[in-house]
Write an enzyme that holds these catalytic residues in place. Structure first.
Site, mmCIF file in Angstrom:
data_model
loop_
_atom_site.group_PDB
_atom_site.id
_atom_site.type_symbol
_atom_site.label_atom_id
_atom_site.label_comp_id
_atom_site.label_asym_id
_atom_site.label_seq_id
_atom_site.Cartn_x
_atom_site.Cartn_y
_atom_site.Cartn_z
ATOM 1 N N PRO A 73 12.412 26.193 -0.345
ATOM 2 C CA PRO A 73 12.580 25.215 0.731
ATOM 3 C C PRO A 73 14.032 25.108 1.174
ATOM 4 C CG PRO A 73 12.461 24.092 -1.369
ATOM 5 C CD PRO A 73 12.258 25.560 -1.663
ATOM 6 N N ARG A 108 15.031 23.435 4.908
ATOM 7 C CA ARG A 108 15.024 22.254 5.780
ATOM 8 C C ARG A 108 14.500 20.998 5.070
ATOM 9 N NH1 ARG A 108 14.315 22.976 11.347
ATOM 10 N NH2 ARG A 108 13.426 24.999 10.844
ATOM 11 N N CYS A 124 31.602 24.331 28.225
ATOM 12 C CA CYS A 124 31.358 24.750 29.602
ATOM 13 C C CYS A 124 30.106 25.596 29.728
ATOM 14 C CB CYS A 124 32.579 25.485 30.129
ATOM 15 S SG CYS A 124 34.001 24.414 30.105
HETATM 16 N N1 LLP Z 1 13.044 31.730 2.785
HETATM 17 C C1 LLP Z 1 13.303 32.653 3.732
HETATM 18 C C2 LLP Z 1 13.120 34.071 3.398
HETATM 19 C C3 LLP Z 1 13.740 32.250 4.998
HETATM 20 O O1 LLP Z 1 13.973 33.162 5.942
HETATM 21 C C4 LLP Z 1 13.908 30.870 5.287
HETATM 22 C C5 LLP Z 1 14.364 30.419 6.602
HETATM 23 C C6 LLP Z 1 13.642 29.944 4.253
HETATM 24 C C7 LLP Z 1 13.204 30.411 3.024
HETATM 25 C C8 LLP Z 1 13.816 28.469 4.444
HETATM 26 O O2 LLP Z 1 12.962 27.990 5.415
HETATM 27 P P1 LLP Z 1 12.854 26.407 5.640
HETATM 28 O O3 LLP Z 1 12.283 25.800 4.374
HETATM 29 O O4 LLP Z 1 14.189 25.886 5.919
HETATM 30 O O5 LLP Z 1 11.920 26.259 6.776
HETATM 31 N N2 LLP Z 1 17.733 27.935 12.300
HETATM 32 C C9 LLP Z 1 16.337 27.561 12.403
HETATM 33 C C10 LLP Z 1 15.574 27.846 11.113
HETATM 34 C C11 LLP Z 1 15.660 29.274 10.657
HETATM 35 C C12 LLP Z 1 14.942 29.534 9.373
HETATM 36 C C13 LLP Z 1 15.244 30.893 8.837
HETATM 37 N N3 LLP Z 1 14.635 31.204 7.580
HETATM 38 C C14 LLP Z 1 16.246 26.100 12.818
HETATM 39 O O6 LLP Z 1 17.260 25.458 13.032
HETATM 40 O O7 LLP Z 1 15.134 25.588 12.999
#
Ligand code: LLP
Length: 418
Positions: free
Chosen positions: A274, A276, A343
């Site tokens: 996890p 986010r 900008c």
């Molecule tokens: N594991 C892998 C292999 C990943 O690519 C990611 C996120 C995670 C875990 C963690 O995912 P989460 O639990 O955070 O959903 N910048 C974007 C999110 C990009 C996520 C990339 N990979 C945003 O601001 O929504």
């Protein structure tokens, strides 16, 4: 966002006034709550406890070492996708054996470094990557623990740019090709093939895609075992969504239930990654109003934070709530558009929000900015990278100071012919 609250009409992070931090640090800045980080970690850890699953925090969401260390103190491991993130995780005290290395494009240097540090697992996404790891590990006389990241061809029902588990996405090994590749991997020198990994996308607000993907993964484990292969580890990735505006993401308990129902009976060591979920709602971005600009079409609230500080609204049309530092119960009739000084027309933090009558120097906070905020920042328009502050009870600490202009300028080099 219960760790960011009003007291006597002013916004606080835990026991510290946001205005007090702004006086010390200047604006804009990110502010994180230690208790919020800990509470999120604990809620997931409790839900996963019966499954004995490992939590490997996806460092990409917020890679400040103080944040990683706060989670490491609760027992978290790390999911990293670069040498830089690996260095951060190690520096923050995460034991190497609790670190998983993900990503489609690991370089030879990164693989070599990760092997030297003896990390816990490589999640491998292609045959050339398997061959490269095998080569490097063999030369080093070392054995790399590898899991194959499977692309299960699942639509995660999330934003197009953060969906990763469809056949058309660059990620993972096609689920149809995995049994053959798994067999090949078991025969390659320098590798120990331990299992499978998956990550279908980010900000999932429904359990359905998780269930479907985990079921496919479970069937694959059985297929591999029937062919005589050992599968001891399954990494289920990240993706658990959070509430930004009015989403109703799955609870950790319901997520754990789906894992239990799909993977629980496989007798494998389970890992989740996890990002986010652990950090998004533990952070806010505080900024100051520069001007209010009224036009025929809009009431622009121009603040000193911009798309370089926080790119999610521009990049993903993401919506975030706003809190004013001074508590006001009623918004004015005319909605505001909150924009930064950069900008670009796309430099919008909030497209439309009913706010009270703000004036220059008032402080506002953009909520749920703890994940994919500071880490995605840039210094576009030669704006200074945003500082970060961590609050714990009545204390706060600047965990990344604002660099000086002279530091930023000193990074350039003028060629001899100029
Ligand atoms: N594991 C892998 C292999 C990943 O690519 C990611 C996120 C995670 C875990 C963690 O995912 P989460 O639990 O955070 O959903 N910048 C974007 C999110 C990009 C996520 C990339 N990979 C945003 O601001 O929504």
């Amino acid at each position: 966002m219960k760790y960011f609250n009003y007291r006597n009409g002013h916004l606080f992070a835990e026991e510290v006034g946001i205005a007090q931090i702004a006086d010390r640090v200047g604006t804009p800045f990110f502010c994180y709550s230690s208790s919020a980080l800990e509470k999120q970690y604990d809620s997931l850890n409790t839900a996963l406890h019966p499954l004995n699953a490992n939590i490997c925090y996806a460092v990409k969401a917020n890679s400040n070492q103080a944040v990683i260390k706060t989670l490491a103190a609760r027992g978290s491991g790390a999911d990293v996708v670069s040498k830089g993130e690996l260095l951060r995780a190690l520096a923050a005290g995460i034991p190497a054996h609790q670190i998983v290395f993900s990503g489609v494009g690991k370089t030879a240097e990164e693989i070599h470094f990760a092997l030297t540090e003896r990390i816990g697992q490589f999640n491998v996404e292609s045959l050339p990557e398997l061959e490269l790891i095998s080569n490097i590990a063999s030369k080093m006389g070392s054995v790399a623990p590898v899991a194959l990241r499977v692309n299960p061809d699942v639509d995660a029902e999330t934003h197009e740019k953060i969906s990763t588990g469809r056949k058309t996405d660059k990620f993972g090994i096609d689920i149809e090709d995995t049994p053959e590749l798994y067999g090949r991997a078991t025969k390659m020198s320098g590798l120990k093939t331990v299992g499978l990994a998956i990550h279908i996308g980010s900000q999932l607000t429904s359990l359905k895609p998780f269930r479907y993907a985990f079921e496919r993964l479970s069937k694959l484990v059985q297929v591999l075992r029937t062919s005589g292969h050992s599968v001891t580890h399954v990494d289920l990735g990240g993706g658990l969504g959070v509430n930004y505006i009015d989403e109703t993401p799955p609870t950790p308990m319901s997520y754990a239930k789906v894992i239990n129902e799909t993977i629980g009976g496989l007798d494998v060591e389970i890992t989740v990654e996890p990002g986010r979920f652990l950090v998004a709602n533990a952070g806010i971005l505080v900024s100051k109003v520069i001007f209010i600009k009224e036009t025929a079409v809009h009431r622009f609230v121009i603040v000193d934070a911009a798309m370089n500080d926080f790119i999610r609204p521009t990049l993903y049309d993401a919506e975030h709530c706003i809190l004013c530092e001074k508590e006001v119960s009623q918004g004015v009739a005319r909605p505001a558009q909150i924009v930064g000084p950069v900008c670009e027309t796309g430099d919008i933090l909030v497209r439309e929000v009913h706010l009270p009558n703000l004036t220059s120097h008032d402080l506002i906070a953009l909520c749920s900015a703890g994940a994919y905020g500071a880490v995605m920042g840039s210094s576009y328009n030669t704006r200074l990278p945003t500082p970060e502050v961590l609050v714990k009870d009545q204390e706060f600490s600047i965990i990344r100071p604002r660099p000086t202009y002279s530091h930023i300028l000193s990074l350039d080099r003028i060629p001899s012919w100029l």
